[in-house]
Design an enzyme around this catalytic site. Structure first.
Site, short mmCIF file in Angstrom:
data_model
loop_
_atom_site.label_atom_id
_atom_site.label_comp_id
_atom_site.label_asym_id
_atom_site.label_seq_id
_atom_site.Cartn_x
_atom_site.Cartn_y
_atom_site.Cartn_z
N GLU A 82 0.81 -1.22 0.00
CA GLU A 82 0.00 0.00 0.00
C GLU A 82 0.84 1.27 0.00
OE1 GLU A 82 -3.13 1.86 3.18
OE2 GLU A 82 -3.26 -0.28 2.77
N ASP A 83 1.97 1.26 0.71
CA ASP A 83 2.73 2.49 0.93
C ASP A 83 4.07 2.57 0.20
OD1 ASP A 83 0.75 3.42 2.57
OD2 ASP A 83 1.74 2.88 4.44
#
Length: 209
Positions: A82-83
């Site tokens: 996600e990051d």
């Protein structure tokens, strides 16, 4: 100190020792540190604190809850897809190659796949996804919530409502979202090893509404 307390300390010590000396777990820690800290110096929302402290805390919570190795590793890696930044993008294939299919499936399941949506839409979609989670993903999400909410409560004690200004939604909605997430997890899996922690945290969190 009574016998039960001594036994609990011994059990926690054994769990943390297994975490520290496990090669796959150590590799996951290194991978998470590279993704969040080395490649982008990612910080916790609105604070000068390394973001990687969060996934490492999630891993510790899972270890102390007696989670299996692949679940602990998934917890440590849960935000890497996600990051991760574009130049060092982490995907399901990469995690599968390095840590196995089970770990990758858990990480993918708990990752938000569309951050272009506004805060309300993202959180609504995330809550619906939690309703479909299997136990391993629910356990990782439980540890994630415990880490985030306990930190948020600590920040609120220090700086009041300013602690909520870092989020994409107003204080009331941030609190309502976390409470709803905890409720969904508890209803879906009442025997969750972290259910007691979630129940206690829900009570504590409601006090700051």
């Amino acid at each position: 100190m009574n016998q039960n307390s001594k036994l609990e300390i011994q059990n926690c010590s054994a769990m943390l020792k297994n975490l520290i000396y496990n090669l796959r777990v150590k590799n996951a820690i290194r991978f998470s540190i590279k993704t969040h800290e080395v490649y982008q110096k990612q910080k916790r929302k609105g604070k000068d604190i390394a973001y990687v402290t969060h996934p490492l805390t999630v891993g510790i919570i899972l270890a102390m809850a007696g989670a299996r190795e692949e679940v602990i590793i998934a917890g440590i890696l849960h935000d890497t897809i996600e990051d991760s930044i574009k130049e060092k993008k982490v995907d399901e294939k990469m995690i599968t190659t390095r840590f196995g299919k089970k770990v990758a499936q858990i990480v993918v399941s708990v990752s938000e796949d569309n951050k272009t949506l506004n805060w309300e839409e993202r959180k609504s979609k995330a809550r619906e996804n939690i309703k479909k989670f299997k136990h391993n993903s629910l356990l990782v999400k439980s540890a994630d919530v415990i880490s985030n909410v306990t930190e948020l409560i600590d920040d609120f004690i220090v700086c009041g409502d300013e602690a909520f200004s870092r989020f994409g939604g107003p204080k009331e909605r941030v609190i309502a979202n976390y409470l709803e997430v905890m409720k969904i997890i508890l209803e879906k899996w009442p025997q969750n090893p972290l259910s007691k922690d979630l129940k206690n945290l829900s009570i504590e969190f409601k006090k700051i509404v």
